[in-house]
Design a protein around this motif. Structure first.
Motif, PDB file in Angstrom:
ATOM      1  N   GLY A   7      -6.231  -3.196   9.052  1.00 12.16           N
ATOM      2  CA  GLY A   7      -4.842  -2.750   8.935  1.00 12.16           C
ATOM      3  C   GLY A   7      -4.756  -1.235   8.964  1.00 12.16           C
ATOM      4  N   THR A   8      -3.788  -0.729   9.679  1.00  9.98           N
ATOM      5  CA  THR A   8      -3.510   0.703   9.595  1.00  9.98           C
ATOM      6  C   THR A   8      -2.078   0.980  10.025  1.00  9.98           C
ATOM      7  N   THR A   9      -1.550   2.091   9.516  1.00  2.13           N
ATOM      8  CA  THR A   9      -0.198   2.520   9.869  1.00  2.13           C
ATOM      9  C   THR A   9      -0.253   3.707  10.835  1.00  2.13           C
ATOM     10  N   LYS A  10      -1.471   4.159  11.155  1.00  2.00           N
ATOM     11  CA  LYS A  10      -1.613   5.432  11.875  1.00  2.00           C
ATOM     12  C   LYS A  10      -2.360   5.294  13.200  1.00  2.00           C
TER      13      LYS A  10
ATOM     14  N   LEU B 113     -11.867  -3.710   6.060  1.00  2.00           N
ATOM     15  CA  LEU B 113     -12.243  -2.358   5.606  1.00  2.00           C
ATOM     16  C   LEU B 113     -12.206  -2.276   4.080  1.00  2.00           C
TER      17      LEU B 113
ATOM     18  N   TYR C 101       0.820  -1.208   0.000  1.00  2.00           N
ATOM     19  CA  TYR C 101       0.000   0.000   0.000  1.00  2.00           C
ATOM     20  C   TYR C 101       0.862   1.269   0.000  1.00  2.00           C
TER      21      TYR C 101
ATOM     22  N   ASN D  89      -6.115   6.410  13.084  1.00  2.00           N
ATOM     23  CA  ASN D  89      -7.024   5.444  12.449  1.00  2.00           C
ATOM     24  C   ASN D  89      -7.205   4.209  13.320  1.00  2.00           C
TER      25      ASN D  89
HETATM   26  P1  ATR Z   1      -5.767  -4.900   4.814  1.00  2.00           P
HETATM   27  O1  ATR Z   1      -6.291  -6.056   5.596  1.00  2.00           O
HETATM   28  O2  ATR Z   1      -5.399  -5.301   3.454  1.00  2.00           O
HETATM   29  O3  ATR Z   1      -4.750  -4.095   5.550  1.00  2.00           O
HETATM   30  P2  ATR Z   1      -8.079  -3.226   5.435  1.00  2.00           P
HETATM   31  O4  ATR Z   1      -7.870  -3.522   6.858  1.00  2.00           O
HETATM   32  O5  ATR Z   1      -9.386  -3.543   4.834  1.00  2.00           O
HETATM   33  O6  ATR Z   1      -7.011  -3.971   4.534  1.00  2.00           O
HETATM   34  O7  ATR Z   1      -7.737  -1.708   5.109  1.00  2.00           O
HETATM   35  C1  ATR Z   1      -6.461  -1.164   5.281  1.00  2.00           C
HETATM   36  C2  ATR Z   1      -6.428   0.200   4.655  1.00  2.00           C
HETATM   37  O8  ATR Z   1      -7.391   1.034   5.284  1.00  2.00           O
HETATM   38  C3  ATR Z   1      -5.103   0.905   4.787  1.00  2.00           C
HETATM   39  O9  ATR Z   1      -4.825   1.515   3.548  1.00  2.00           O
HETATM   40  C4  ATR Z   1      -5.346   1.946   5.877  1.00  2.00           C
HETATM   41  O10 ATR Z   1      -4.601   3.128   5.629  1.00  2.00           O
HETATM   42  P3  ATR Z   1      -3.745   3.866   6.802  1.00  2.00           P
HETATM   43  O11 ATR Z   1      -2.543   3.031   7.023  1.00  2.00           O
HETATM   44  O12 ATR Z   1      -3.458   5.182   6.191  1.00  2.00           O
HETATM   45  O13 ATR Z   1      -4.648   3.955   7.989  1.00  2.00           O
HETATM   46  C5  ATR Z   1      -6.815   2.240   5.732  1.00  2.00           C
HETATM   47  N1  ATR Z   1      -7.451   2.556   7.026  1.00  2.00           N
HETATM   48  C6  ATR Z   1      -7.460   1.801   8.134  1.00  2.00           C
HETATM   49  N2  ATR Z   1      -8.190   2.372   9.106  1.00  2.00           N
HETATM   50  C7  ATR Z   1      -8.650   3.526   8.604  1.00  2.00           C
HETATM   51  C8  ATR Z   1      -9.475   4.558   9.131  1.00  2.00           C
HETATM   52  N3  ATR Z   1      -9.964   4.489  10.350  1.00  2.00           N
HETATM   53  N4  ATR Z   1      -9.741   5.617   8.312  1.00  2.00           N
HETATM   54  C9  ATR Z   1      -9.246   5.688   7.052  1.00  2.00           C
HETATM   55  N5  ATR Z   1      -8.470   4.736   6.494  1.00  2.00           N
HETATM   56  C10 ATR Z   1      -8.180   3.652   7.266  1.00  2.00           C
END
Ligand code: ATR
Length: 326
Positions: free
Chosen positions: A281-284, A208, A27, A287
Motif C-alpha cells: 500500500g502507498t499513497t505516493k 511491508l 494510517y 514510493n
Molecule cells: P498495508 O497493506 O496495510 O497498506 P503495507 O503495504 O505493508 O501495509 O505498508 C503500507 C505503508 O507503507 C504505508 O504507510 C505507506 O506509506 P505511504 O503512503 O507514505 O507510502 C508505506 N510505504 C509504502 N511504500 C513505501 C516505500 N517505498 N517507502 C516508504 N514507505 C512506504
C-alpha cells in the motif's frame, strides 16, 4: 509488469498489486491528498499494475468512491478491482460487526457497485469470517452473485484452513488474502499450504509490515494520534524499539543488493511462489515506483536464506486476534 493467474477459475493480475486502504483510512494522512492518491493509482496503471485492493470498511465507503474517481476514461476495463464485505452490519444501521449472511451480502454488494460506479466486481472477499453464519451459506450467496455477473470471483481474508476447504467445496475460491511478510510468517504453517493444495491464489496484505519493513518508521511520534499502528502491539510500547533489529537485518541485505529494505521485503515474498500477488500500500507516486521496481530485484539464494532467518517480531499483529484464522 509480469502477470500471474490466481485460482482455478483463473483471475489474471499483475505480480504486484496496489493496496489502497491507506489513501482513505487507518494510517497517517488518510484522506488528506485525494489528488496525490489518484495520481498514484494512475501511475500504477502506467507501470503495469492491474490489481487494486479496497473494501467497503475503508473510510468507510470513501476508498471505494476514490477508486471510482481514479478509474475514469476507460481505465475500469483495464483493471481488476478487489473489494470486501462482511464487517459492516447493513441491517443494523451500518454498525460495525461481522455478518456473512446472504441478506447482508446482497446489501453490501449493491453499495460497493454503486460507489465503485461499475456493474461488476472482479474479486469479492469476505473480509473476516462470521461465526454466526455457516461458510456454506455465505459462499452460496456469492455463487449466486457470480451467476448474476455482479461479481466474477470470490475470496476469503484471514480464514482458517478448514473454512477454506469447506468454502472451496461449494464453489472454487480464487484467492486467500492474509497478512504475510518477513515479520508475519503465520500463513506458512497451514493457510498457504491449504491454498496451494486446492489451487487457490494467495494475496499477502501488509507485505511491508504496515510500512515498518521500509525502515522509515522509527518512532510513534511520526504517526498521527489516530493512526491504527499506535494501537498495534508490534508498534506500541517498547516493542517498536525491539523490532527495529528486524529492519536492521533487512537493511543489511538491502545495502548489499543495492536496494531499499522495502524492496527486499517484497522481493523475498515474490520468491515464495508464482501463485502469490502481494499488494503493498502507498499513497505516493515515488514510493509506488520504488515498490514496483522490486518485481525486478533478484536476491541470491544466500540472501533469501538470511531473510528467512530474520528475528521473529515482538508483539501480536493485532490487539484483538480473535477475528483471525476462523
Ligand atoms: P498495508 O497493506 O496495510 O497498506 P503495507 O503495504 O505493508 O501495509 O505498508 C503500507 C505503508 O507503507 C504505508 O504507510 C505507506 O506509506 P505511504 O503512503 O507514505 O507510502 C508505506 N510505504 C509504502 N511504500 C513505501 C516505500 N517505498 N517507502 C516508504 N514507505 C512506504
Amino acid at each position: 509488469m509480469e502477470k500471474i493467474t490466481l485460482g482455478t477459475e483463473k483471475l489474471e493480475v499483475s505480480r504486484l498489486g496496489l493496496g489502497c486502504m491507506g489513501m482513505s483510512a487507518f494510517y497517517t494522512g488518510a484522506g488528506a491528498d485525494e489528488g496525490g492518491s489518484i495520481r498514484t493509482i494512475h501511475r500504477a496503471i502506467d507501470l503495469g499494475v492491474t490489481f487494486f485492493d479496497t473494501a467497503e470498511i475503508y473510510g468507510p465507503y470513501t476508498n471505494e468512491e476514490l477508486l471510482a474517481k481514479a478509474f475514469t476514461d476507460g481505465r475500469r476495463e483495464r483493471v481488476v478491482i478487489a473489494t470486501k464485505f462482511g464487517t459492516i452490519l447493513h441491517r443494523q444501521n451500518d454498525e460495525r460487526g461481522l455478518d456473512g449472511s446472504p441478506d447482508n451480502i446482497r446489501l453490501s454488494v449493491e453499495g460497493s457497485l454503486r460507489r465503485l460506479q461499475t456493474d461488476y466486481i472482479d474479486l469479492y472477499y469476505q473480509h473476516r469470517m462470521d461465526p454466526g453464519t455457516p461458510i456454506e451459506e455465505t459462499v452460496g450467496a456469492l455463487k449466486e452473485l457470480i451467476g448474476e455477473g455482479k461479481i466474477r470471483h470470490y475470496g476469503l481474508s484471514e480464514a482458517a484452513p478448514e473454512t477454506i476447504k469447506r468454502a472451496n467445496d461449494v464453489h472454487p475460491v480464487t484467492a486467500i488474502q492474509t497478512e504475510y511478510s518477513l515479520w508475519t510468517r503465520d500463513p506458512e504453517s497451514a493457510v498457504l499450504p491449504t491454498a496451494r493444495d486446492l489451487g487457490i491464489g494467495f494475496v499477502p496484505y501488509s507485505p511491508l509490515g504496515r510500512g515498518f519493513l521500509t525502515g522509515t518508521i522509527r518512532s510513534l511520534d511520526q504517526l498521527s494520534d489516530d493512526d491504527f499502528r499506535r494501537f498495534n502491539p508490534r508498534f506500541a510500547g517498547d516493542n517498536l524499539e525491539a523490532n527495529i533489529r528486524i529492519v536492521e537485518q533487512v537493511d543489511a541485505v538491502a545495502r548489499e543488493a543495492g536496494a531499499k529494505p522495502g524492496q527486499v521485503a517484497l522481493a523475498w515474498l515474490l520468491s515464495k511462489g508464482d501463485d502469490i500477488a502481494p499488494i503493498p500500500g502507498t499513497t505516493k507516486v515515488e514510493n509506488l515506483e520504488q515498490n514496483v521496481a522490486a518485481a525486478d530485484l533478484d536476491l541470491s539464494p544466500e540472501q533469501l536464506a538470511r531473510l528467512d532467518a530474520v528475528a521473529a517480531p515482538v508483539g501480536d499483529r493485532y490487539a484483538d486476534m480473535s477475528p483471525l484464522n476462523r
